[in-house]
Each structure stands twice: as C-alpha cells, then as structure tokens.
Design a protein around this motif. Structure first.
Motif, short mmCIF file in Angstrom:
data_model
loop_
_atom_site.label_atom_id
_atom_site.label_comp_id
_atom_site.label_asym_id
_atom_site.label_seq_id
_atom_site.Cartn_x
_atom_site.Cartn_y
_atom_site.Cartn_z
N PRO A 273 88.16 60.86 -14.49
CA PRO A 273 88.39 61.14 -16.01
C PRO A 273 87.59 61.86 -16.88
N VAL A 274 88.21 62.95 -17.46
CA VAL A 274 87.22 63.71 -18.17
C VAL A 274 88.16 64.21 -19.41
N GLU A 275 87.59 64.41 -20.62
CA GLU A 275 88.19 64.92 -21.73
C GLU A 275 87.23 65.70 -22.41
N LEU A 276 87.99 66.99 -22.65
CA LEU A 276 87.18 68.07 -23.37
C LEU A 276 87.97 68.45 -24.80
N HIS A 277 86.97 68.60 -26.03
CA HIS A 277 87.43 68.87 -27.17
C HIS A 277 86.46 70.12 -27.57
N VAL A 278 86.98 71.27 -27.88
CA VAL A 278 86.39 72.34 -28.15
C VAL A 278 87.12 72.73 -29.62
N PHE A 279 86.27 72.59 -30.58
CA PHE A 279 86.52 72.72 -32.06
C PHE A 279 86.57 74.24 -32.48
N VAL A 280 87.47 74.78 -33.27
CA VAL A 280 87.18 75.97 -33.70
C VAL A 280 86.01 76.48 -34.65
N LYS A 281 85.62 75.20 -35.34
CA LYS A 281 84.47 75.30 -36.19
C LYS A 281 83.65 74.28 -36.08
N GLY A 282 82.19 74.27 -36.42
CA GLY A 282 81.58 73.15 -36.52
C GLY A 282 79.95 73.55 -36.13
N GLY A 283 79.98 74.67 -35.39
CA GLY A 283 78.42 74.85 -35.17
C GLY A 283 77.74 74.03 -34.12
N HIS A 284 76.29 74.30 -34.34
CA HIS A 284 75.57 73.29 -33.19
C HIS A 284 74.91 72.30 -34.37
N GLY A 285 74.70 70.91 -33.76
CA GLY A 285 74.11 69.81 -34.57
C GLY A 285 74.83 69.45 -35.48
N PHE A 286 76.20 69.11 -35.32
CA PHE A 286 76.97 68.64 -36.33
C PHE A 286 76.68 66.95 -36.57
N GLY A 287 76.47 66.47 -35.36
CA GLY A 287 76.20 64.96 -35.29
C GLY A 287 77.19 63.91 -36.18
N MET A 288 76.65 63.33 -37.14
CA MET A 288 77.56 62.37 -37.63
C MET A 288 77.87 63.07 -39.34
N HIS A 289 77.36 64.33 -39.31
CA HIS A 289 77.68 65.03 -40.69
C HIS A 289 78.62 65.34 -41.02
#
Length: 318
Positions: A273-289
C-alpha cells in the motif's frame, strides 16, 4: 491578623517568583538561548498531555562523543529553528486518554541536516496527530555543526563542496537516532498504552530522508510499521526492503528539491500500500503552514490514509 498577612505575603511572593521564572524562560527562548531542563529516562515517562522530553541514548551518544558545539534555538525569517543538536532527544506528546487509539508516530522535522524546523514540521505536527488520537514523539536528531542562524535554503548560500559531504557524514548518525527512537517506543509501548506494531514515522525534507532511510533498513527491531515522507529529499540509493511497509507520500510539483516519485515507483512495484499526492503548488517546506495553496490539503489526506489503513481505530477494532 499577623499570621494572615504573613500567609498572603508568602502567596504573593510565590506568585511573583513563579511569574518571574516563566518570564525568564520565555525570554531566553526568544533570545535563542538553549534552556536546559532535566531529561527524563524513558521509563520515567508517564501518560500525560504535557510534553515530556527524554534522552535518546544512555550515557555518551555513540558516534559523536567528542562534539563540543552547544545546542541553540533561533528565529530565522519568522521560523523557530534548532541548531547543533549533540544530545538527541524524543519529546512525547500523548493525546487525551479518552481519544487515544494506540497508534504512535515519530515526527522528524527537516532543515538540511543543519537545523530543525521545530514548530511547523515538529510541534504543530505532533499536536495535529494528538487530535487524531495518535501519540506523537518529536525527534531532535543530531545535526551538523553550524553557526546559529545559518540556513542555506532561506539565504541562498552556496556551500563549498555542496551538500553531499554533509549528507554522507550525517546519514549514519541520524539513521541511528531514528532507529533508536523506534526501539525506545516499541520497548515501552505496553507501559505507554501503545500498540508495538503500529509505530509510524513522518518526516519533512531532510526529515523525510530519515523516514525513507528507516523504511528501507532491514532491521526488525528498529523498523517502523508505516512511513510518511513529506516533500522528502530521498537517499541517492533507495531500495525497498524485502517486506516493505505501507507508505504515504506528498510533495508539490513546484518544489525543485523534493522527489517523491522514485519512492512511489519502488513501493508500487513491490505491491505494498502506497499513496502519492503531488500538489500543483506548495513549494518546499510548507509543513503545517496555511498558504491558501493546494498543499494545504495534505494533513486531511494523511488523516484519510491513516483511517483507511486502520491506524485510527483502537487495536481491538482493527
């Protein structure tokens, strides 16, 4: 009357001293001074919603016995960061007893092996996991020696020789810290009301590198039961172990540093079981921001994945 006045005087003095101590503690934190508090031994940790910090290793830390740098805290571009970790620790955040489901997750903040983004990728993640009934263990793993305030990604500083020498030096140490964290939690799971077979790890950026390293190691005692590398910078050599663990992956398409595709392909080809989400925008280091960008959705998606895997149910109901 005199006794009464003395009593209220003592109460007032105690209140003043307590307030002064609290003010000094927070003032030192704001200034970036490391505030030293007594460490607990793992056996002394009790079920409590108050954070409890424990040393990761008994005695001298293997591999860094002669390090002399001092751990410090600092604010860089509004982000609370920790530097120069020599004595790695776990801080336990237990959910309220009525909501606990027996699952635990080690939280590994990122920071390029030189710092830890301790709030956005650490404390805030732990509190989010607590809201799901999960016990969170924030890992302060060892870091390369650096000057306080130095953070290459934030200031676009070119490092002589690149990052690879630092990564090569630190990888065995931080992997050992992560493995020791798993061992501690698994060996004390019964004492802390946890399932020893539902111990996960979530990591961000270089913390995601650590999460992937733990998932790929073939050591039953220190192998987590599931992993969630978030915008991870993967190891140069990454192989799925013979019996891979379930994995959740998330990153942004506009992130030039992370690579979640390679790990997904390896785990997918292994049939786990593996799940992948690639968001169109968000950059690096979004964390809980919260950025009002697609990447804001990752915590909710992770919650759905945990639910689907059965990690949010009490053990008896799984």
């Amino acid at each position: 009357m005199t006794r009464l006045l003395r009593y209220f005087g003592c109460v007032l003095l105690g209140a003043i001293l307590g307030a002064a101590g609290a003010f000094l503690f927070h003032w030192l934190r704001v200034r970036g001074t490391k505030v030293v508090v007594p460490f607990r031994q793992p056996s002394a940790v009790v079920l409590s919603t108050s954070p409890q910090e424990m040393r990761l290793w008994p005695g001298k830390v293997p591999g860094s016995e002669n390090w002399t740098q001092q751990e410090t805290d600092s604010n860089v571009d509004g982000e609370h960061r920790v530097y120069n970790v020599v004595d790695p620790t776990l801080t336990a955040y237990f959910p309220p007893a009525g909501s606990a489901n027996g699952t635990s997750i080690i939280v590994c903040p990122g920071g390029g092996d030189r710092s830890l983004s301790i709030d956005s990728e650490g404390v805030n993640v732990a509190r989010f996991l607590n809201s799901l009934g999960i016990a969170a263990f924030l890992l302060r793993y060892r870091l390369a020696k650096t000057d306080t305030g130095f953070f290459p990604a934030a200031h676009n500083i070119q490092i002589p020789g690149g990052d690879q020498p630092v990564i090569d030096k630190m990888t065995p140490l931080i992997t050992a810290d992560g493995q020791q964290a798993v061992r501690i939690i698994r060996s004390h799971a019964t004492q802390w009301g946890l399932d020893p077979h539902r111990i996960g790890v979530i990591g961000f950026s270089s913390g995601g590198y650590l999460a992937l390293s733990l998932a790929a190691h073939d050591d039953a005692d220190s192998l987590p039961d599931f992993a969630a590398p978030i915008y991870a910078v993967p190891p140069a050599v990454l192989n799925a172990k013979p019996d891979p663990i379930p994995m959740f992956l998330a990153c942004a398409d506009d992130d030039a540093e992370a690579d979640c595709i390679r790990a997904y392909n390896l785990w997918h080809s292994a049939g786990v079981p593996v799940e992948l989400h690639v968001f169109v925008k968000g950059g690096h280091g979004f964390g809980m921001h919260k950025q009002n960008l697609p990447s804001d959705a990752w915590p909710e998606l992770f919650e759905h994945w945990l639910q689907a895997q059965g990690y949010l149910h009490p053990p008896a109901a799984k």
